[in-house]
Write an enzyme that holds these catalytic residues in place. Structure first.
Site, PDB file in Angstrom:
ATOM      1  N   ALA A 107      -1.690  -6.823   0.519  1.00  0.00           N
ATOM      2  CA  ALA A 107      -1.943  -8.250   0.772  1.00  0.00           C
ATOM      3  C   ALA A 107      -1.818  -8.623   2.249  1.00  0.00           C
ATOM      4  O   ALA A 107      -2.619  -9.409   2.772  1.00  0.00           O
ATOM      5  CB  ALA A 107      -0.991  -9.108  -0.069  1.00  0.00           C
ATOM      6  N   HIS A 108      -0.833  -8.043   2.932  1.00  0.00           N
ATOM      7  CA  HIS A 108      -0.573  -8.535   4.302  1.00  0.00           C
ATOM      8  C   HIS A 108      -1.588  -8.069   5.340  1.00  0.00           C
ATOM      9  O   HIS A 108      -1.535  -8.478   6.497  1.00  0.00           O
ATOM     10  CB  HIS A 108       0.863  -8.217   4.745  1.00  0.00           C
ATOM     11  N   THR A 124      10.333  -6.434 -12.359  1.00  0.00           N
ATOM     12  CA  THR A 124       9.833  -7.800 -12.503  1.00  0.00           C
ATOM     13  C   THR A 124       8.742  -8.084 -11.483  1.00  0.00           C
ATOM     14  O   THR A 124       8.904  -7.786 -10.299  1.00  0.00           O
ATOM     15  CB  THR A 124      10.992  -8.803 -12.328  1.00  0.00           C
ATOM     16  N   ALA A 169       0.819  -1.215   0.000  1.00  0.00           N
ATOM     17  CA  ALA A 169       0.000   0.000   0.000  1.00  0.00           C
ATOM     18  C   ALA A 169       0.853   1.265   0.000  1.00  0.00           C
ATOM     19  O   ALA A 169       0.496   2.253  -0.645  1.00  0.00           O
ATOM     20  CB  ALA A 169      -0.949  -0.007   1.193  1.00  0.00           C
ATOM     21  N   THR A 170       1.965   1.246   0.698  1.00  0.00           N
ATOM     22  CA  THR A 170       2.811   2.444   0.751  1.00  0.00           C
ATOM     23  C   THR A 170       3.249   2.862  -0.647  1.00  0.00           C
ATOM     24  O   THR A 170       3.154   4.036  -1.022  1.00  0.00           O
ATOM     25  CB  THR A 170       4.037   2.205   1.651  1.00  0.00           C
ATOM     26  N   CYS A 178       5.385   4.031  19.484  1.00  0.00           N
ATOM     27  CA  CYS A 178       6.261   3.595  20.565  1.00  0.00           C
ATOM     28  C   CYS A 178       7.644   3.211  20.067  1.00  0.00           C
ATOM     29  O   CYS A 178       8.351   2.435  20.673  1.00  0.00           O
ATOM     30  CB  CYS A 178       5.621   2.440  21.329  1.00  0.00           C
ATOM     31  N   GLN A 191      -7.229  -0.841   5.066  1.00  0.00           N
ATOM     32  CA  GLN A 191      -7.882  -1.518   6.196  1.00  0.00           C
ATOM     33  C   GLN A 191      -9.308  -1.966   5.867  1.00  0.00           C
ATOM     34  O   GLN A 191      -9.828  -2.876   6.506  1.00  0.00           O
ATOM     35  CB  GLN A 191      -7.928  -0.586   7.413  1.00  0.00           C
ATOM     36  N   ASN A 242      -6.721   3.002  10.320  1.00  0.00           N
ATOM     37  CA  ASN A 242      -5.995   1.848  10.843  1.00  0.00           C
ATOM     38  C   ASN A 242      -5.941   1.808  12.372  1.00  0.00           C
ATOM     39  O   ASN A 242      -5.790   0.755  12.955  1.00  0.00           O
ATOM     40  CB  ASN A 242      -4.579   1.808  10.274  1.00  0.00           C
TER      41      ASN A 242
HETATM   42  C1  LIG Z   1      -0.770  -0.960   6.616  1.00  0.00           C
HETATM   43  C2  LIG Z   1      -1.276   0.299   6.009  1.00  0.00           C
HETATM   44  C3  LIG Z   1      -0.570   0.962   4.998  1.00  0.00           C
HETATM   45  C4  LIG Z   1       0.783   0.482   4.526  1.00  0.00           C
HETATM   46  O1  LIG Z   1       0.678  -0.717   3.838  1.00  0.00           O
HETATM   47  P1  LIG Z   1       1.982  -1.543   3.396  1.00  0.00           P
HETATM   48  O2  LIG Z   1       1.464  -2.535   2.435  1.00  0.00           O
HETATM   49  O3  LIG Z   1       2.511  -2.148   4.654  1.00  0.00           O
HETATM   50  O4  LIG Z   1       2.934  -0.581   2.776  1.00  0.00           O
HETATM   51  C5  LIG Z   1      -1.124   2.097   4.451  1.00  0.00           C
HETATM   52  N1  LIG Z   1      -2.319   2.561   4.866  1.00  0.00           N
HETATM   53  C6  LIG Z   1      -3.037   1.954   5.822  1.00  0.00           C
HETATM   54  C7  LIG Z   1      -4.360   2.501   6.216  1.00  0.00           C
HETATM   55  C8  LIG Z   1      -2.542   0.804   6.433  1.00  0.00           C
HETATM   56  O5  LIG Z   1      -3.245   0.213   7.388  1.00  0.00           O
END
Ligand SMILES: *Cc1c(COP(=O)(O)O)cnc(C)c1O
Length: 383
Positions: free
Chosen positions: A203-204, A243, A74-75, A329, A182, A154
């Site tokens: 994905a994670h 790739t 997502a970043t 933290c 989220q 989040n």
């Molecule tokens: C986790 C998160 C991201 C970042 O996602 P990554 O795939 O870890 O780069 C961005 N925005 C929100 C709202 C998230 O919860």
């Protein structure tokens, strides 16, 4: 048997679903081809897996497969969406509207562009974490090129009025990008209902592996144009060279399909557990919810515990329950969360705020344990 520590930090990351793992495994070994290899079966097999995943991701969003750009997460998708929009409009003094409670990926990308000359409006939120759409309308300028407001937060799970924002953006001919990292997989999202211009996911956060994500980019009515941020071999229609992470992408596709089929039942099961946990903890004195109770994801509960003595409720809880707090933290002197601060939660209270994030693998037994353990710790620390 209950296994400790209990994992209630599913907003930070989720375990890979075994079905997702099964779907990705062949692409490491037997089907290891490069999806860009056009001349042999290894490449074709990899390309087929990527195409299938593109359709699976699109299906979850009600999008077209050709509107999905795969990224490393997502970043990266956020960076592409925001910087790519700013640059395609010529850079300089373009105006972007976002919100104070966005993820750092969005906030820091906007700050980066401010250094290049962009002007950015950071919309405030009310005490429940929601933006006011009148503020949004009032912030729109002649040179506004992008509205970037997240789907769901989040830290609190608060769901922004995305449909209204989409309608306002459309009326003014401005692209609306939503960080839906989220929200995807947890609540129904249709990119054409109240049309969005762009949306990102990872994905994670949906039981897939780390290092894979996607950006949805509208192709018609109207087409959203972007400047690529990574140059090279012209993969992903030139929007994201490099790739392709075939195994990660296959996993993301499978993760989306699983979310689509499980969403309704899983959502109500998790919500029941969340409400059980939340109601039990709210029964303790001086406990309050952060975030709008109605417009909220079913799996998150962000609670503030007032009148706690001793310095860290989080440290005490974390010995047996993996959760996050309302502070960053990472440093020795924790800064209160920018999300809770923006909602008017005082620094002292933000420090004693805990985010409980439930997920697909959270069990009733774990919630019963968490209720008992957290109640015990809080009662003790209130001394
Ligand atoms: C986790 C998160 C991201 C970042 O996602 P990554 O795939 O870890 O780069 C961005 N925005 C929100 C709202 C998230 O919860």
């Amino acid at each position: 048997m209950l296994k400790l520590p209990v994992y209630l930090d599913n907003n930070a990351t989720t375990p890979v679903d075994p079905e997702v793992l099964d779907a990705m495994m062949p692409y490491f070994t037997r089907h290891f081809g490069n999806a860009a290899s056009r001349n042999h079966a290894f490449g074709w097999t990899a390309e087929e897996a990527v195409q299938q995943a593109r359709e699976q991701v699109a299906a979850l969003l009600g999008a077209g497969a050709d509107e999905i750009i795969f990224t490393s997460g997502a970043t990266e998708a956020v960076n592409l969406a925001i910087k790519g929009t700013y640059e395609i409009h010529g850079g300089g003094d373009q105006h972007i509207i976002t919100c104070v409670t966005e993820h750092k990926a969005v906030l820091d990308t906007c700050k980066h562009l401010e250094k290049s000359g962009a002007s950015v409006t950071y919309l405030p939120v009310n005490k429940d974490g929601l933006i006011n759409t009148n503020d949004l309308e009032a912030a729109i300028q002649r040179n506004t090129v992008l509205i970037a407001v997240m789907y769901a937060n989040n830290e609190t799970g608060v769901i922004q009025p995305v449909a209204e924002i989409a309608d306002i953006a459309r009326q003014h001919g401005i692209v609306f990008f939503s960080d839906a990292t989220q929200a995807v997989g947890k609540i129904p999202i249709r990119v054409n209902e109240h049309p969005l211009g762009m949306l990102c996911l990872s994905a994670h956060k949906i039981y897939g592996p780390k290092g894979a994500g996607a950006l949805y980019v509208r192709r018609k009515n109207p087409r959203v144009r972007l400047t690529a941020q990574i140059d090279g071999g012209g993969h992903e229609k030139g929007m994201r060279s490099g790739t392709l992470n075939v195994a990660g992408i296959a996993a993301l596709g499978k993760a989306c399909t699983l979310c689509a089929s499980k969403m309704t039942n899983e959502g109500s099961r998790i919500k029941k557990l969340r409400d059980k946990l939340e109601n039990a903890l709210l029964a303790i004195q001086d406990v309050t919810i952060n975030g709008d109770r109605v417009h909220r994801l079913p799996n998150v509960s962000n609670l503030s515990f007032a009148n706690i003595k001793g310095n860290s409720l989080l440290t005490a809880i974390s010995k047996t329950i993996a959760v996050s707090s309302g502070s960053a933290c990472t440093s020795a002197n924790p800064e209160p969360s920018h999300v809770l601060s923006a909602m008017g939660v005082e620094a002292d209270l933000a420090k004693n705020s805990i985010r409980f994030g439930l997920g697909r693998f959270t069990t009733e037994e774990e919630i019963t344990y968490a209720i008992q353990k957290v109640s015990e710790i809080v009662t003790e620390m209130k001394g």
